[in-house]
Scaffold this motif. Structure first.
Motif, mmCIF file in Angstrom:
data_model
loop_
_atom_site.group_PDB
_atom_site.id
_atom_site.type_symbol
_atom_site.label_atom_id
_atom_site.label_comp_id
_atom_site.label_asym_id
_atom_site.label_seq_id
_atom_site.Cartn_x
_atom_site.Cartn_y
_atom_site.Cartn_z
ATOM 1 N N THR A 79 0.646 -1.192 0.012
ATOM 2 C CA THR A 79 0.166 -0.035 -0.024
ATOM 3 C C THR A 79 1.133 1.245 0.059
ATOM 4 O OG1 THR A 79 -0.182 -0.270 2.408
ATOM 5 C CG2 THR A 79 -1.981 -0.941 1.065
ATOM 6 N N GLY A 80 2.023 1.340 0.849
ATOM 7 C CA GLY A 80 2.867 2.438 0.692
ATOM 8 C C GLY A 80 3.664 2.661 -0.519
ATOM 9 N N TYR A 81 3.775 1.690 -1.333
ATOM 10 C CA TYR A 81 4.362 1.871 -2.591
ATOM 11 C C TYR A 81 3.621 2.625 -3.552
ATOM 12 C CZ TYR A 81 7.942 -0.012 -5.643
ATOM 13 O OH TYR A 81 9.237 -0.262 -6.520
ATOM 14 N N LEU A 82 2.342 2.849 -3.248
ATOM 15 C CA LEU A 82 1.485 3.540 -4.180
ATOM 16 C C LEU A 82 1.485 5.016 -3.956
ATOM 17 C CD1 LEU A 82 -0.657 3.699 -6.630
ATOM 18 C CD2 LEU A 82 -2.451 3.291 -4.933
ATOM 19 N N MET A 83 1.777 5.308 -2.601
ATOM 20 C CA MET A 83 1.842 6.932 -2.281
ATOM 21 C C MET A 83 2.299 8.040 -3.133
ATOM 22 S SD MET A 83 0.021 6.406 0.653
ATOM 23 C CE MET A 83 -1.089 5.367 -0.616
ATOM 24 N N PRO A 84 3.701 7.695 -3.821
ATOM 25 C CA PRO A 84 4.277 8.695 -4.652
ATOM 26 C C PRO A 84 3.213 8.931 -5.739
ATOM 27 C CG PRO A 84 5.895 7.282 -3.905
ATOM 28 C CD PRO A 84 4.670 6.705 -3.414
ATOM 29 N N TRP A 85 2.543 8.054 -6.337
ATOM 30 C CA TRP A 85 1.911 8.198 -7.619
ATOM 31 C C TRP A 85 2.566 8.673 -8.682
ATOM 32 C CZ3 TRP A 85 -2.847 6.249 -7.803
ATOM 33 C CH2 TRP A 85 -3.943 6.797 -9.102
ATOM 34 N N ASP A 86 3.464 7.767 -8.765
ATOM 35 C CA ASP A 86 4.502 7.998 -10.010
ATOM 36 C C ASP A 86 4.356 6.909 -11.048
ATOM 37 O OD1 ASP A 86 7.738 7.351 -8.475
ATOM 38 O OD2 ASP A 86 5.976 6.172 -8.858
ATOM 39 N N GLN A 87 4.857 6.864 -11.978
ATOM 40 C CA GLN A 87 4.877 5.720 -13.030
ATOM 41 C C GLN A 87 5.035 4.285 -12.148
ATOM 42 O OE1 GLN A 87 3.894 5.713 -16.001
ATOM 43 N NE2 GLN A 87 3.414 7.771 -16.074
ATOM 44 N N LYS A 88 6.274 4.458 -11.592
ATOM 45 C CA LYS A 88 6.462 3.288 -10.748
ATOM 46 C C LYS A 88 5.411 2.593 -10.070
ATOM 47 C CE LYS A 88 9.712 2.963 -7.727
ATOM 48 N NZ LYS A 88 10.894 2.961 -7.000
ATOM 49 N N ALA A 89 4.908 3.800 -9.112
ATOM 50 C CA ALA A 89 3.904 3.330 -8.112
ATOM 51 C C ALA A 89 2.549 2.726 -8.869
ATOM 52 C CB ALA A 89 3.696 4.649 -7.305
ATOM 53 N N TYR A 90 1.966 3.413 -9.663
ATOM 54 C CA TYR A 90 1.051 3.236 -10.481
ATOM 55 C C TYR A 90 1.159 1.904 -11.268
ATOM 56 C CZ TYR A 90 -2.914 3.690 -13.453
ATOM 57 O OH TYR A 90 -4.265 3.405 -14.207
ATOM 58 N N TRP A 91 2.016 1.430 -12.119
ATOM 59 C CA TRP A 91 1.871 0.250 -12.627
ATOM 60 C C TRP A 91 2.327 -0.979 -11.904
ATOM 61 C CZ3 TRP A 91 -0.563 0.390 -16.751
ATOM 62 C CH2 TRP A 91 -0.642 1.537 -17.501
ATOM 63 N N ALA A 92 3.269 -0.649 -10.585
ATOM 64 C CA ALA A 92 3.279 -1.845 -9.716
ATOM 65 C C ALA A 92 2.029 -2.214 -9.149
ATOM 66 C CB ALA A 92 4.347 -1.272 -8.571
ATOM 67 N N THR A 93 1.334 -1.129 -8.842
ATOM 68 C CA THR A 93 -0.174 -1.562 -8.269
ATOM 69 C C THR A 93 -0.859 -2.130 -9.277
ATOM 70 O OG1 THR A 93 0.155 0.398 -6.622
ATOM 71 C CG2 THR A 93 -1.824 -0.568 -6.982
ATOM 72 N N ALA A 94 -0.718 -1.529 -10.475
ATOM 73 C CA ALA A 94 -1.752 -2.420 -11.624
ATOM 74 C C ALA A 94 -1.490 -3.686 -11.633
ATOM 75 C CB ALA A 94 -1.493 -1.515 -12.859
ATOM 76 N N VAL A 95 0.214 -3.978 -11.748
ATOM 77 C CA VAL A 95 0.162 -5.357 -11.825
ATOM 78 C C VAL A 95 0.034 -6.253 -10.671
ATOM 79 C CG1 VAL A 95 2.280 -6.874 -11.861
ATOM 80 C CG2 VAL A 95 2.170 -4.869 -13.702
ATOM 81 N N GLY A 96 0.113 -5.629 -9.574
ATOM 82 C CA GLY A 96 0.030 -6.409 -8.326
ATOM 83 C C GLY A 96 -1.533 -6.915 -8.068
#
Lengths: 166, 218
Positions: B135-152
């Motif tokens: 959940t914390g990984y999404l917080m910056p809302w950058d490309q990495k955060a967004y796509w990691a959450t999409a994949v997850g």
């Protein structure tokens, strides 16, 4: 195995307690100082004066209060916004400028300059100010507020609001 | 001076007995650095909690502002870079140390009778730590955060029977958007740390009550 010399003072337990205390203290400080600095920083920061350019100095006719519209760039944290503002600008010699905040000091209505009467008139409750911003008649409790003003490179800049006493 | 304060509190709360139960507890022979991993987890949790609290003072969990608020913290807030860095690297450190702690508990058989419940609570804590990381990984809302959450979340969707259901619960709908971000923020800031604090308390109580397990004979 050698026996430990019974000496004065420090037992093993005490030594370890101190050691633990020092290390914990050191770690807490190392972590705590940046965090406390982070937390306290808004109180210690000097708010830098935002000078906003509002007009070219030569555009303001001498002796006549002139309304000026300008855009102020404001920053609130990470949010940048542009706010439309206006002000009344007066100069007696083209070098020293007085800038009045456009809100009547009674209840904030927009007043205007009346060239017939040579006074600022407020339509809401009939407040009247003279060319120097002093109250002539009506309910306003104090003279017109001013904005800090300076001329640099031919441009007129405004800064913070100043409340004029008297 | 400090002794007077300790005495005053002890007269009212019996705090010396509690401190003694913790500091003077009997420890089996052969304990070493391996047995310090649990405390390391606790310290990391505290670092994460404290840095997280202060980051939360400047973070805004909405798609319009999340990225800018993080940039503001990193570039404009005094020590912001340090506090954010501690939190980000602390998160990785915590996952590593939690795993090491689990591995050493497993390989030393410290999960066996009478410590089965301690192990179970520990596994729950592991899952919560992984949840906090996700959940914390999404917080910056950058490309990495967004796509990691999409994949997850898409991986979660593959689960048989419950996949779709879990997918929508995680995302707060079909889309990965504003609702996902606030949902993840609430989980990351409130639910997960809250549960972790409770379970850590329970875990520690059991460990102290039962004592450290003796390391296996070589």
């Amino acid at each position: 195995m050698e026996g430990k010399e019974e000496g004065q003072g420090l037992s093993r337990r005490r030594f370890l307690c101190y050691g633990l205390g020092f290390i914990s203290g050191f770690v807490s400080l190392a972590l705590g100082l940046p965090v406390i600095g982070y937390f306290v920083s808004p109180a210690l920061r000097q708010t830098k004066v935002n000078w906003t350019a509002i007009a070219r100095a030569e555009e303001i006719p001498v002796g006549l209060p002139t309304p000026v519209q300008y855009t102020e760039r404001a920053q609130d944290g990470w949010v940048r916004s542009e706010i439309r503002r206006s002000a009344w600008v007066l100069t007696k010699d083209g070098k020293v400028f007085t800038v009045y905040d456009p809100r009547c000091t009674h209840l904030g209505c927009a007043y205007h300059w009346d060239t017939q009467r040579n006074q600022f008139l407020c339509p809401c409750h009939d407040g009247v100010f003279d060319i120097n911003g002093r109250v002539v008649s009506g309910p306003p409790p104090r003279p017109l507020d001013r904005l800090e003003a300076k001329v640099e490179g031919g441009m007129l800049y405004v800064g913070r609001i100043i409340r004029v006493e008297v | 001076m400090t002794t007077k304060i300790y005495d005053w509190v002890d007269e009212r709360l019996g705090s010396k007995a509690i401190a003694s139960a913790f500091l003077d507890r009997k420890v089996p022979r052969g304990v070493s650095w391996a047995q310090t991993l649990g405390s390391a987890c606790l310290v990391l949790f505290i670092v994460q909690a404290v840095t997280g609290i202060f980051l939360a003072m400047n973070y805004s969990p909405s798609p319009e502002h999340a990225y800018d608020s993080v940039r503001f913290i990193t570039e404009e807030v005094p020590f912001g870079q340090i506090v954010r860095g501690l939190h980000k690297w602390g998160a990785s450190a915590m996952v590593v140390v939690v795993f090491l702690h689990m591995l050493r508990t497993y390989f030393m058989g410290a999960y066996k009778y009478p410590r089965e419940l301690t192990w179970v609570v520990g596994v729950l804590l592991l899952l919560l730590v992984l949840g906090a990381g996700f959940t914390g990984y999404l917080m910056p809302w950058d490309q990495k955060a967004y796509w990691a959450t999409a994949v997850g979340t898409n991986i979660a969707r593959q689960a048989p029977l419950l996949g779709e259901f879990i997918f929508k619960i995680l995302r707060g709908g079909e889309e990965l958007g504003a609702v996902t971000l606030s949902r993840f923020y609430a989980l990351h800031m409130l639910l997960i740390p809250g549960l972790m604090a409770l379970l850590i308390g329970l875990h520690l109580f059991m460990v102290i009550k039962q004592g450290i397990a003796a390391p296996p004979e070589r």
